[in-house]
Design a protein around this motif. Structure first.
Motif, PDB file in Angstrom:
ATOM      1  N   LEU A 151       0.821  -1.208   0.000  1.00 53.20           N
ATOM      2  CA  LEU A 151       0.000   0.000   0.000  1.00 53.20           C
ATOM      3  C   LEU A 151       0.855   1.258   0.000  1.00 53.20           C
ATOM      4  CD1 LEU A 151      -2.952  -0.978   2.339  1.00 53.20           C
ATOM      5  CD2 LEU A 151      -2.709  -1.212  -0.114  1.00 53.20           C
ATOM      6  N   THR A 152       2.003   1.223   0.651  1.00 51.94           N
ATOM      7  CA  THR A 152       2.917   2.364   0.592  1.00 51.94           C
ATOM      8  C   THR A 152       3.399   2.576  -0.837  1.00 51.94           C
ATOM      9  OG1 THR A 152       3.652   1.883   2.857  1.00 51.94           O
ATOM     10  CG2 THR A 152       5.035   3.340   1.535  1.00 51.94           C
ATOM     11  N   ALA A 153       3.710   1.487  -1.522  1.00 52.30           N
ATOM     12  CA  ALA A 153       4.125   1.585  -2.926  1.00 52.30           C
ATOM     13  C   ALA A 153       2.987   2.133  -3.786  1.00 52.30           C
ATOM     14  CB  ALA A 153       4.563   0.212  -3.438  1.00 52.30           C
ATOM     15  N   LEU A 154       1.759   1.734  -3.455  1.00 55.59           N
ATOM     16  CA  LEU A 154       0.594   2.227  -4.205  1.00 55.59           C
ATOM     17  C   LEU A 154       0.444   3.736  -4.040  1.00 55.59           C
ATOM     18  CD1 LEU A 154      -2.059   1.906  -5.741  1.00 55.59           C
ATOM     19  CD2 LEU A 154      -3.147   1.224  -3.606  1.00 55.59           C
ATOM     20  N   VAL A 155       0.542   4.221  -2.810  1.00 52.66           N
ATOM     21  CA  VAL A 155       0.470   5.671  -2.567  1.00 52.66           C
ATOM     22  C   VAL A 155       1.602   6.378  -3.308  1.00 52.66           C
ATOM     23  CG1 VAL A 155       0.638   7.454  -0.793  1.00 52.66           C
ATOM     24  CG2 VAL A 155      -0.694   5.386  -0.353  1.00 52.66           C
ATOM     25  N   HIS A 156       2.774   5.779  -3.290  1.00 53.34           N
ATOM     26  CA  HIS A 156       3.934   6.321  -4.011  1.00 53.34           C
ATOM     27  C   HIS A 156       3.624   6.458  -5.505  1.00 53.34           C
ATOM     28  CE1 HIS A 156       7.397   5.168  -6.588  1.00 53.34           C
ATOM     29  NE2 HIS A 156       8.118   5.947  -5.807  1.00 53.34           N
ATOM     30  N   ALA A 180       3.035   6.655 -17.688  1.00 55.55           N
ATOM     31  CA  ALA A 180       3.792   7.019 -16.484  1.00 55.55           C
ATOM     32  C   ALA A 180       3.482   6.057 -15.348  1.00 55.55           C
ATOM     33  CB  ALA A 180       3.440   8.456 -16.079  1.00 55.55           C
ATOM     34  N   GLY A 181       2.188   5.721 -15.182  1.00 51.98           N
ATOM     35  CA  GLY A 181       1.792   4.807 -14.114  1.00 51.98           C
ATOM     36  C   GLY A 181       2.389   3.423 -14.276  1.00 51.98           C
ATOM     37  N   ALA A 182       2.448   2.929 -15.528  1.00 52.67           N
ATOM     38  CA  ALA A 182       3.010   1.598 -15.781  1.00 52.67           C
ATOM     39  C   ALA A 182       4.493   1.546 -15.417  1.00 52.67           C
ATOM     40  CB  ALA A 182       2.809   1.223 -17.253  1.00 52.67           C
ATOM     41  N   ILE A 183       5.219   2.587 -15.814  1.00 54.14           N
ATOM     42  CA  ILE A 183       6.664   2.622 -15.523  1.00 54.14           C
ATOM     43  C   ILE A 183       6.901   2.768 -14.022  1.00 54.14           C
ATOM     44  CG2 ILE A 183       8.786   3.941 -15.888  1.00 54.14           C
ATOM     45  CD1 ILE A 183       7.656   4.685 -18.672  1.00 54.14           C
ATOM     46  N   VAL A 184       6.172   3.673 -13.393  1.00 54.97           N
ATOM     47  CA  VAL A 184       6.331   3.897 -11.954  1.00 54.97           C
ATOM     48  C   VAL A 184       5.909   2.651 -11.165  1.00 54.97           C
ATOM     49  CG1 VAL A 184       5.512   5.254  -9.994  1.00 54.97           C
ATOM     50  CG2 VAL A 184       6.055   6.389 -12.135  1.00 54.97           C
ATOM     51  N   GLY A 185       4.851   1.943 -11.649  1.00 54.61           N
ATOM     52  CA  GLY A 185       4.386   0.746 -10.964  1.00 54.61           C
ATOM     53  C   GLY A 185       5.438  -0.347 -10.930  1.00 54.61           C
ATOM     54  N   VAL A 186       6.111  -0.572 -12.043  1.00 53.40           N
ATOM     55  CA  VAL A 186       7.179  -1.579 -12.079  1.00 53.40           C
ATOM     56  C   VAL A 186       8.348  -1.147 -11.197  1.00 53.40           C
ATOM     57  CG1 VAL A 186       8.847  -2.745 -13.557  1.00 53.40           C
ATOM     58  CG2 VAL A 186       6.525  -2.382 -14.368  1.00 53.40           C
ATOM     59  N   TYR A 187       8.687   0.143 -11.275  1.00 53.50           N
ATOM     60  CA  TYR A 187       9.783   0.672 -10.451  1.00 53.50           C
ATOM     61  C   TYR A 187       9.502   0.460  -8.961  1.00 53.50           C
ATOM     62  CZ  TYR A 187      12.634   4.188  -8.058  1.00 53.50           C
ATOM     63  OH  TYR A 187      13.486   4.825  -7.199  1.00 53.50           O
ATOM     64  N   SER A 188       8.278   0.777  -8.531  1.00 49.62           N
ATOM     65  CA  SER A 188       7.970   0.705  -7.101  1.00 49.62           C
ATOM     66  C   SER A 188       7.936  -0.730  -6.594  1.00 49.62           C
ATOM     67  CB  SER A 188       6.628   1.385  -6.813  1.00 49.62           C
ATOM     68  OG  SER A 188       5.556   0.657  -7.361  1.00 49.62           O
ATOM     69  N   SER A 189       7.481  -1.680  -7.429  1.00 51.53           N
ATOM     70  CA  SER A 189       7.420  -3.073  -6.975  1.00 51.53           C
ATOM     71  C   SER A 189       8.818  -3.631  -6.716  1.00 51.53           C
ATOM     72  CB  SER A 189       6.685  -3.933  -8.005  1.00 51.53           C
ATOM     73  OG  SER A 189       7.406  -3.998  -9.218  1.00 51.53           O
ATOM     74  N   ILE A 190       9.800  -3.154  -7.467  1.00 54.70           N
ATOM     75  CA  ILE A 190      11.174  -3.644  -7.310  1.00 54.70           C
ATOM     76  C   ILE A 190      11.956  -2.808  -6.298  1.00 54.70           C
ATOM     77  CG2 ILE A 190      13.381  -4.036  -8.499  1.00 54.70           C
ATOM     78  CD1 ILE A 190      11.775  -4.537 -11.060  1.00 54.70           C
ATOM     79  N   PHE A 191      11.860  -1.482  -6.445  1.00 57.84           N
ATOM     80  CA  PHE A 191      12.771  -0.599  -5.719  1.00 57.84           C
ATOM     81  C   PHE A 191      12.151   0.077  -4.484  1.00 57.84           C
ATOM     82  CE2 PHE A 191      14.226  -0.582 -10.167  1.00 57.84           C
ATOM     83  CZ  PHE A 191      15.488  -1.123  -9.990  1.00 57.84           C
ATOM     84  N   LEU A 245      -7.517   4.693 -11.387  1.00 61.37           N
ATOM     85  CA  LEU A 245      -8.115   3.427 -10.951  1.00 61.37           C
ATOM     86  C   LEU A 245      -7.373   2.245 -11.573  1.00 61.37           C
ATOM     87  CD1 LEU A 245     -11.918   4.326 -11.212  1.00 61.37           C
ATOM     88  CD2 LEU A 245     -10.522   4.210  -9.162  1.00 61.37           C
ATOM     89  N   THR A 246      -7.031   2.369 -12.857  1.00 62.98           N
ATOM     90  CA  THR A 246      -6.265   1.308 -13.532  1.00 62.98           C
ATOM     91  C   THR A 246      -4.907   1.141 -12.867  1.00 62.98           C
ATOM     92  OG1 THR A 246      -7.355   1.918 -15.590  1.00 62.98           O
ATOM     93  CG2 THR A 246      -5.441   0.483 -15.760  1.00 62.98           C
ATOM     94  N   LEU A 247      -4.289   2.262 -12.530  1.00 59.10           N
ATOM     95  CA  LEU A 247      -2.970   2.232 -11.899  1.00 59.10           C
ATOM     96  C   LEU A 247      -3.002   1.494 -10.568  1.00 59.10           C
ATOM     97  CD1 LEU A 247      -0.029   3.138 -11.568  1.00 59.10           C
ATOM     98  CD2 LEU A 247      -0.881   5.333 -10.710  1.00 59.10           C
TER      99      LEU A 247
END
Length: 827
Positions: free
Chosen positions: A636-641, A748-759, A670-672
């Motif tokens: 959830l922290t990654a989601l807020v990020h 932007a959301g797709a790129i940030v989503g992958v980044y946050s799941s890893i980093f 919502l998709t993000l």
């Protein structure tokens, strides 16, 4: 004949049926693509009692509009538009809807439910009522429908005359009757089956309503109680026993009619009668060219995804292409069966889902490749690959379905439409990946295909060195640089927030009211949209929405930055574009995206977050208890990020390019949410598995680094397929600025989503675990210090009692030689 062959035949048959359904059934297209019905309704305030006329205000008009939105849901129309106009009018837009008569009937009905006791009506079950004036009868009307009427035996000129519904005599009978309960006493209505196997409507009353109904039925046993809807008796049953608390409406209903009536009652009664002032067929706002361009972008995006899957995964990639084709067929068939409206955003969203649909296949193929590199047979690798990938696929999809269910329950209009298509897409994707892909892979085994390095792409793996088909993992150290990742994210969030708080997030016309000017001409209007926009822009009106109606003979202008006093200025700006155009109406209007829609969407998002937190906590409690809480909190922290950075990027585009956010931006966020949680769960799933089978000496940090390395290929490939589709849509399918902004936000959301799941999410797990380990070490150190202190204290006590000690009294204390032995202390 093997069960896999039978299943393959069934899947192919389903594909054939879906293909036929897609080909034969019409497509309901949105206002922007095909147009639809636009109705202007007026509240008949003049028919209200004098005291209620004085109380009428915009708040009551907004309440009426809310009830209309609920009723439109009954029609099955997705993405409708309902907004107020002036102080007494509402505009309803029904995209792709053509049944004008049904819309009129549903929207005009006030749904005023009343139970009335008509005291001058005879009852065949009570002899003492035989002298009463009226008798209730059931007859057929002009439409061959059964209706309740009265027979009047008190008319001396025409004894036995039938009084029909809607006549002054009929209304007078109802007016003089006693009201028992009203629609305000209703809690809910549902459809059930009577003992005669006929549909009936069960009414659940509030407590006060139950008391009133119980009293009335006790007073009027064996007499008629009339059930009245909008001043028409729909049923008049005889009370068989008293003290009834939950009434039931029986009649010659079909299941569909009973369901519609129950839905109408649940939607609520209108506080005022409505008259339809105008009904027009609205022209598409974008038209055929936009449809062609976005379809071209979709085809190109699909081709790019297909090529990537085949080139990277080779034979399994070809299998995924077949499964993807089935996904597209099944999805479109389901959308058509449910009457989903294909507006351009919906089409773009579906094309986008194609890029996400291959995610489960990528997970499965990466797992199968791992098993093949260990030297297993194809059959054993398929079994193990599906088994190990299933938990990640199930948990990530379940989180998305939870989000969709809550969005649908609390959302309205476009939010419900989005939730429907998202949930359907996820479930169909799950089915095609788990069932279709698996069956097709088993078919390879059945025809004697053997795994080979060339056919299964075993040498292709991000972050892994391959030699002779065997994998040598090179584990990357993601964890040691986590402070750098935090710093990068913090800088991005601060920049975005600075843009947000300095007015960069500009609200588009969907979120603003303004004024509506309707112009008409005897012939089709020659002025183009671009001409009108330029003319109004020259007059300092920048936020403009345009719709053509009535075969192009009418133009509807929504000008968000126009005031009530700007009427003459607006007309002067557009009139020179076509000398035949004349003013039809001018009024202030409410925003098309109502405040309630946004509030309900935010409420739904908050509840989704809470439910996902508990779900992840439950599923990832590896050590029992609340050990999974850290996974839920990290996700959830990654989601807020992700949301914060995406909103920040939107704010920057607002500053740099003047882009405005609209209802599509809500859809993007919502998709993000679904994508971000989905991606994070896949990484966490591999960590969960590796923790379960950890070897001696492995630390939490080394396990997490290994898990991130193992899921790196999946993370890159999934995001890459999604990005390829988005780029195709951005280059070819950006027919409007709104759609272009939607694609950019999604990208932007797709790129940030992958980044946050890893980093981000994974690194937060390390910090949580480190903090927990330090806390345990401090507790252990404190326990050791306490034990040492107790030991020293005991030693000091022993030393002080070695000699003789005189105590109070005359007798000396016992010496150490004669003292009883000490008990051994236990720690």
């Amino acid at each position: 004949m093997s069960k896999h062959f039978i299943l393959l035949v069934v899947i192919l048959a389903l594909g054939g049926v879906s293909g036929w359904w897609v080909w034969s059934q019409p497509t309901r297209q949105g206002l922007d693509v095909k147009g639809g019905i636009r109705m202007t309704l007026r509240a008949k305030v003049e028919d209200l009692p004098q005291n209620e006329q004085q109380l009428w205000n915009t708040e009551r008009l907004n309440l009426t509009a809310d009830i209309l939105r609920k009723r439109i849901d009954i029609l099955g129309v997705l993405e409708p538009g309902v907004f107020t106009k002036g102080t007494q009018e509402m505009v309803v837009e029904l995209p792709g809807f053509t049944n004008e008569e049904e819309a009129r009937s549903l929207l005009q009905s006030t749904a005023q439910l009343e139970f009335r006791y008509i005291n001058n009506v005879r009852s065949s079950e009570r002899a003492d009522t035989a002298s009463r004036r009226y008798e209730i009868i059931v007859e057929k009307n002009d439409k061959n429908e059964e209706v309740v009427r009265f027979r009047d035996y008190g008319d001396l000129k025409d004894p036995g005359k039938v009084i029909k519904e809607g006549t002054p005599e009929y209304l007078e009978i109802l007016k003089n009757s006693e009201i028992i309960i009203k629609g305000d006493d209703l809690s809910s209505a549902s459809v059930a089956q009577s003992s005669a196997l006929m549909p009936q409507i069960v009414l659940n009353l509030k407590s006060e309503g139950q008391d009133k109904f119980a009293k009335a039925t006790s007073l009027h046993v064996k007499e008629h109680i009339a059930i009245v809807m909008d001043n028409e008796v729909i049923s008049a049953p005889v009370v068989q026993e008293g003290n009834l608390r939950d009434p039931v409406i029986n009649g010659s209903f079909t299941v569909a009619e009973a369901t519609r009536l129950a839905q109408l009652l649940n939607a609520g009664a209108l506080p005022v009668a409505l008259s339809i002032e105008s009904v027009t067929q609205v022209e598409p706002t974008l038209g055929a060219q936009a449809w062609e361009r976005i379809m071209q972008a979709g085809i190109l995006g699909t081709i790019v995804v297909v090529l990537f899957m085949v080139v990277y995964y080779l034979l399994p990639g070809f299998i995924s292409v077949l499964a993807l084709g089935l996904y597209i067929l099944f999805s479109i068939a389901a959308f058509k069966a449910l009457g989903v409206t294909f507006s351009l955003p919906a089409i773009a969203g579906f094309i986008l889902s194609i890029g996400m649909a291959v995610d489960a296949n990528i997970l499965i193929f990466e797992r199968i490749k791992e098993e093949l590199r260990l030297g297993k047979t194809l059959l054993a690798s398929i079994d193990a690959g599906f088994k190990r990938a299933f938990t990640a696929i199930f948990d990530s999809n379940m989180a998305t379905v939870i989000t969709s269910a809550i969005l649908y329950y609390y959302g309205t209009g476009p939010v419900q439409g989005f939730a429907t298509t998202l949930a359907l897409g996820v479930m169909i994707s799950f089915f095609t990946a788990i069932t279709c892909t698996r069956t097709l892979l088993y078919a390879l085994v059945g025809i004697g295909i053997h795994p080979s390095v060339g056919a299964f792409g075993l040498r292709r793996q991000w972050g892994t060195t391959i030699s002779e088909g065997m994998a040598t993992e090179k584990t990357y150290d993601f964890v040691s640089k986590r402070k750098l990742y935090y710093a990068i994210s913090l800088v991005a969030i601060v920049i975005g927030l600075a843009g947000l708080f300095t007015g960069g997030l500009k609200l588009g016309i969907d979120f603003e009211g303004g004024s509506e000017l309707v112009m008409a001409s005897p012939q089709p209007i020659t002025a183009k949209q671009s001409d009108i926009v330029n003319a109004l822009g020259a007059a300092d009106f920048k936020k403009v929405g345009i719709q053509y109606a009535d075969g192009g003979k009418q133009v509807i202008l929504h000008v968000a930055d126009a005031k009530d006093t700007d009427k003459d200025k607006l007309i002067a700006a557009v009139a020179p574009l076509d000398s035949n155009m004349k003013e039809v109406s001018f009024a202030s209007i409410s925003p098309r995206v109502q405040k309630e829609i946004i509030q309900n969407a935010l409420k739904a998002i908050f509840l989704s977050v809470i439910f996902i937190l508990f779900y992840i906590t439950l599923r990832f409690s590896i050590e029992g208890g609340w050990s999974g809480f850290k996974y839920g909190l990290a996700a959830l922290t990654a989601l807020v990020h992700d949301v914060a950075i995406t909103v920040g990027i939107a704010s920057l585009f607002g500053h740099l390019m003047g882009w405005e956010v609209n209802s599509l931006f809500i859809t993007a966020l919502l998709t993000l949410i679904g994508f971000s949680v989905h991606d994070t769960i896949v990484v966490f799933d591999r960590a969960r598995e590796n923790l379960k089978y950890r070897t001696r000496g492995e630390t939490f940090v080394s396990i997490l680094n290994k898990s991130l390395t193992q899921t790196l290929a999946r993370s890159i490939n999934t995001s890459l397929t999604l990005i390829l589709v988005l780029v195709a849509l951005l280059i070819i399918g950006s027919v409007t600025t709104d759609l272009r902004f939607f694609y950019v936000a999604m990208l932007a959301g797709a790129i940030v989503g992958v980044y946050s799941s890893i980093f981000i999410a994974s690194q937060l797990l390390v910090d949580w675990q480190s903090a927990r380990d330090r806390a345990l070490e401090r507790q252990a150190a404190a326990a050791r210090a306490t034990a040492v202190a107790k030991s020293e204290s005991a030693k000091t006590t022993d030393e002080s009692t070695n000699g003789e000690t005189v105590v109070s009294g005359d007798k000396p204390a016992a010496s150490s030689a004669t003292r009883a032995p000490k008990r051994k202390r236990r720690y």
